[in-house]
Design a protein around this motif. Structure first.
Motif, short mmCIF file in Angstrom:
data_model
loop_
_atom_site.label_atom_id
_atom_site.label_comp_id
_atom_site.label_asym_id
_atom_site.label_seq_id
_atom_site.Cartn_x
_atom_site.Cartn_y
_atom_site.Cartn_z
N GLY A 62 0.82 -0.85 -0.04
CA GLY A 62 0.46 -0.10 -0.28
C GLY A 62 0.63 1.11 0.07
N PRO A 63 0.47 2.89 -0.02
CA PRO A 63 1.15 3.71 -0.77
C PRO A 63 1.59 4.57 0.87
CG PRO A 63 -1.53 4.05 -1.00
CD PRO A 63 -1.67 2.63 -0.72
N LEU A 64 2.56 4.86 0.79
CA LEU A 64 2.97 5.44 2.23
C LEU A 64 1.81 7.50 2.07
CD1 LEU A 64 5.78 6.02 3.09
CD2 LEU A 64 4.07 4.36 4.57
N VAL A 65 0.77 7.56 2.76
CA VAL A 65 0.55 9.02 2.59
C VAL A 65 0.88 9.98 3.97
CG1 VAL A 65 -1.51 8.55 1.52
CG2 VAL A 65 -1.97 7.90 4.09
N ALA A 66 0.62 11.12 4.20
CA ALA A 66 0.87 11.83 5.04
C ALA A 66 -0.90 12.19 4.88
CB ALA A 66 1.25 13.19 4.52
N GLU A 67 -0.84 12.70 6.78
CA GLU A 67 -2.12 13.06 7.13
C GLU A 67 -2.78 14.30 6.45
OE1 GLU A 67 -2.56 13.15 11.38
OE2 GLU A 67 -2.61 10.87 11.65
N GLN A 68 -1.53 14.97 6.30
CA GLN A 68 -2.01 16.41 5.84
C GLN A 68 -0.90 16.46 3.91
OE1 GLN A 68 -0.94 19.41 8.72
NE2 GLN A 68 -2.74 19.98 9.11
N GLN A 69 -2.20 16.66 3.32
CA GLN A 69 -1.95 16.64 1.71
C GLN A 69 -2.66 17.62 1.33
OE1 GLN A 69 -1.97 13.02 0.52
NE2 GLN A 69 0.56 12.62 0.81
N ALA A 70 -2.63 19.12 1.19
CA ALA A 70 -3.29 20.10 -0.32
C ALA A 70 -3.24 20.29 -1.07
CB ALA A 70 -4.36 20.76 1.03
N ASP A 71 -3.87 20.96 -2.31
CA ASP A 71 -3.93 21.24 -3.78
C ASP A 71 -4.21 22.59 -2.86
OD1 ASP A 71 -3.68 19.35 -4.79
OD2 ASP A 71 -5.64 18.91 -5.35
N LYS A 115 9.43 8.62 2.21
CA LYS A 115 8.61 9.67 1.69
C LYS A 115 7.05 9.45 1.35
CE LYS A 115 12.93 11.60 1.80
NZ LYS A 115 12.88 13.32 2.80
N PRO A 116 6.48 10.63 1.38
CA PRO A 116 5.04 9.95 0.99
C PRO A 116 4.81 9.90 -0.37
CG PRO A 116 4.95 12.34 2.44
CD PRO A 116 6.39 11.86 2.49
N GLY A 117 3.76 8.62 -0.59
CA GLY A 117 3.81 8.10 -2.15
C GLY A 117 4.43 7.34 -2.24
N MET A 118 5.76 6.06 -1.58
CA MET A 118 6.44 5.40 -1.71
C MET A 118 5.01 4.19 -0.79
SD MET A 118 10.18 6.13 -0.14
CE MET A 118 10.19 4.68 -0.11
N THR A 119 5.59 3.47 -1.78
CA THR A 119 5.04 2.05 -1.72
C THR A 119 5.34 1.10 -1.16
OG1 THR A 119 4.18 2.02 -4.21
CG2 THR A 119 3.93 -0.28 -2.78
N MET A 120 4.59 0.51 0.55
CA MET A 120 5.07 -0.03 1.18
C MET A 120 5.03 -1.95 0.88
SD MET A 120 7.21 2.20 3.09
CE MET A 120 7.46 0.72 3.82
N GLN A 121 5.76 -2.75 1.48
CA GLN A 121 4.65 -3.97 1.61
C GLN A 121 5.06 -3.74 3.23
OE1 GLN A 121 4.91 -6.43 -0.51
NE2 GLN A 121 5.14 -5.10 -2.05
N VAL A 122 3.53 -5.19 3.59
CA VAL A 122 3.15 -4.90 5.10
C VAL A 122 2.55 -6.60 5.31
CG1 VAL A 122 1.49 -4.01 6.19
CG2 VAL A 122 1.99 -2.65 4.06
N ARG A 123 3.34 -6.68 6.66
CA ARG A 123 2.55 -7.66 7.45
C ARG A 123 2.86 -7.65 8.60
NH1 ARG A 123 7.27 -12.32 6.29
NH2 ARG A 123 6.10 -13.41 8.17
N LEU A 124 1.30 -8.75 9.31
CA LEU A 124 1.98 -8.94 10.28
C LEU A 124 3.20 -8.88 10.73
CD1 LEU A 124 -1.50 -10.58 11.04
CD2 LEU A 124 -1.22 -7.80 11.69
#
Length: 315
Positions: A74-83, A304-313
């Motif tokens: 899934g992607p990394l996102v920041a809580e605050q992003q705005a145009d 960095k925001p937008g990077m794709t991360m591999q996720v597992r428990l």
């Protein structure tokens, strides 16, 4: 002739009897296949019906996902992003940031031509000052007129002045009250106009709404813009979150607070800890999955925001 007639009658009867016998024989022959078909159909009634195929987007229980070995991305996102968009028409006269620049809350990003608006603000300030001065003058006149009316009333009661003189003093008070009311309304209108001019002047400054980094810029010097034109995209660098989905058959293991292990192909040696902060309360029927939000714990400066991360428990 009689003998010939009898021979024709016997011939007709023999033909009729032969036809009846053949019909009976054929009927008997047709009945046997029907019996065979019935006996052949009987065993097929005991054959179990084939199992229905699972609906699209679902996973059979026999194919349930093992949460311990399950991984997704899934992607990394920041809580605050705005145009950041223009709020008024104008021409760009300066650009103060570039892509990759770190900005603070309220920092100037770009400036529109505001000379006309500055002149309008100064004009409204002058008008406001003039109206307020006249209001103060009429308020003073009102106080004087009210004092004169009180004296006139006392003198009228003492029969020192006539009723006509008292009415003149009363008229003076009414006049000053009306003028005070008028200038108060003018002062309120001037204040509203000054507020509008200040707002338009403020909208000439394109500023950062929060601290972050400039991710995109689509503005150039001397560009004519209109309300709604996106000029910059700003994203905060922290806190970071990762968005991912898990299948319905594994959702029982993904509960709020569970630790996560995040990795990325960009930095193979990085093992970033995370934690589940939110789980969707509904299952998407189209995909048979749920949305999960993970918080990144003490994010590495490499992320960095937008990077794709591999996720597992986490184990």
């Amino acid at each position: 002739m009689a003998n010939a007639f009898r021979r024709r009658v016997r011939l007709h009867w023999s033909v009729a009897i032969t036809a009846a016998a053949m019909a009976f024989f054929c009927a008997g022959c047709d009945s046997h296949p029907a019996a065979v078909d019935a006996s052949a159909a009987a065993p097929s009634a005991s054959v179990p019906a084939p199992k229905a195929a699972p609906e699209a987007g679902t996973v059979p229980l026999s194919e349930a996902v093992d949460p311990k070995s399950f991984s997704t991305s899934g992607p990394l996102v920041a809580e605050q992003q705005a145009d950041i968009a223009a709020e008024r028409n104008g021409r760009i006269v300066s650009i103060d940031v570039r892509i990759g620049d770190h900005v603070k809350t309220g920092q100037l990003l770009a400036q529109l031509d505001d000379r006309t608006l500055r002149s309008a603000c100064e004009s409204q300030r002058a008008r406001m000052a003039s109206v307020q001065a006249q209001l103060l003058e009429w308020q003073s006149e009102q106080q004087t007129a009210e004092a004169d009316l009180r004296r006139a009333e006392a003198m009228r009661d003492a029969k020192i002045i006539s009723e006509e003189n008292w009415e003149h003093a009363k008229y003076r008070v009414d006049e000053t009250i009306a003028e005070v009311t008028r200038f108060r309304e003018e002062a309120a209108a001037a204040d509203a106009d000054l507020g509008t001019a200040k707002l338009q002047l403020e909208q000439s400054r394109i500023v950062a709404p929060f601290a972050g980094v400039v991710g995109r810029s689509s503005v150039r010097p001397a560009q004519e813009v209109k309300p709604g034109d996106v000029l910059f995209w700003i994203t905060a660098e922290a806190p970071l979150q990762v968005l991912f989905t898990v299948p319905e058959t594994a959702m029982g293991a993904f509960i709020t607070g569970k630790p996560l292990e995040l990795t990325t192909a960009d930095y193979p040696g990085l093992h970033q800890p995370g934690r589940i902060v939110r789980v969707s309360p509904v299952v998407d029927p189209a995909s048979g999955s749920i949305q999960v939000i993970g918080g990144v714990v003490h994010p590495s400066p490499l992320l960095k925001p937008g990077m794709t991360m591999q996720v597992r428990l986490a184990p």
